[in-house]
Design a protein around this motif. Structure first.
Motif, PDB file in Angstrom:
ATOM      1  N   LYS A 155       0.824  -1.199   0.000  1.00 39.42           N
ATOM      2  CA  LYS A 155       0.000   0.000   0.000  1.00 39.42           C
ATOM      3  C   LYS A 155       0.866   1.260   0.000  1.00 39.42           C
ATOM      4  O   LYS A 155       0.562   2.242  -0.689  1.00 39.42           O
ATOM      5  N   ASP A 184       0.770   4.319  -2.446  1.00 40.80           N
ATOM      6  CA  ASP A 184       0.419   5.630  -1.880  1.00 40.80           C
ATOM      7  C   ASP A 184       1.513   6.677  -2.039  1.00 40.80           C
ATOM      8  O   ASP A 184       1.247   7.869  -1.911  1.00 40.80           O
ATOM      9  N   ASN A 244       0.459   9.144  -4.410  1.00 37.22           N
ATOM     10  CA  ASN A 244      -0.797   9.853  -4.185  1.00 37.22           C
ATOM     11  C   ASN A 244      -0.634  11.364  -4.202  1.00 37.22           C
ATOM     12  O   ASN A 244      -1.413  12.076  -4.840  1.00 37.22           O
TER      13      ASN A 244
END
Length: 248
Positions: A209, A213, A216
């Protein structure tokens, strides 16, 4: 054709904004290329490992098909924005109403589509994450290190070694307290690698993750900037169209 002061300002701003639009579109396209070809996330080794773990498909949806499609979408959208920005620049420089109207309509449609797409992705992301984690953990607890599942076990170990992680949320997800050597630092002897070791790696879900991320902030920043520039482009192009129509 001589434009008024307001129209001239709109023209200059439209050219400047679309020049930035060109750069941002190119940036999105390059980001898509990097995401698709420049990271280990879509590498064949990880794909094969996830397939062996039976977590490459979640809820009937192939995880890597989604990731591959997302990167391809970024490439297409990025270079499409680049081309639309070029259309806006040409329309403003040449003071061509047809080009400006076509440009404004395309940008408005693109703006709406992006807002809808972001909303749909945000709603899907949470349920997808929960389902993926559940399936990932289920396979680990029921099939890891079991007779007849040697390939799956080796795939999990390869994943642990590659990402320096262990389990899903943590090493406590492992089916036994005794862990494979890949779960702990290389300095620990295999016999002392347990889920209570101080040097055990964090969960693999967190590592995976985090790798996603880390992009992001870049995507959010670029996305918000693009939306603002798109709105400005639509407004200024219509203002310039009206001014050109009056001069004609």
């Amino acid at each position: 054709m001589t434009l008024g002061c307001g129209a001239s300002i709109a023209k200059v701003i439209l050219i400047i904004v679309n020049t930035i639009f060109l750069i941002l579109g190119l940036g999105i396209g390059i980001a898509g290329l990097v995401f698709r070809f420049g990271t280990d996330l879509l590498g064949d080794e990880i794909k094969d490992a996830m397939k062996s773990l039976n977590v490459d498909v979640v809820g009937g949806i192939n995880v890597y098909d989604i990731a591959s499609s997302l990167s391809l979408l970024l490439i297409i959208v990025g270079f499409f924005i680049f081309l639309v920005g070029g259309l806006g620049c040409c329309g403003a420089c040449c003071q061509n109403r047809v080009l400006l109207v076509v440009y404004a309509i395309i940008v408005a449609i693109l703006l709406i589509a992006q807002i809808v797409g972001v909303a749909m992705f945000a709603g899907f992301r949470s349920s997808f994450d929960d389902t993926f984690k559940t399936e990932f953990k289920k396979v680990l607890t029921t099939r890891y290190n079991q007779t007849g599942n040697e390939d799956l076990t080796n795939s999990y170990d390869a994943l642990f070694k590659l990402y320096k992680c262990c389990g899903v949320d943590s090493a406590n997800d492992m089916p036994s307290q005794s862990l494979p050597s890949e779960c702990c630092t290389a300095t620990d002897p295999p016999s002392s690698c347990t889920n209570t070791s101080s040097t055990v790696h964090e969960g693999c879900y967190t590592k995976l993750k985090d790798q996603i991320d880390q992009y992001n902030s870049v995507f959010i920043g670029v996305g918000v900037s693009v939306l603002i520039f798109q709105l400005l482009c639509v407004l200024f192009s219509f203002c310039l169209c009206v001014a050109i129509g009056r001069e004609e």
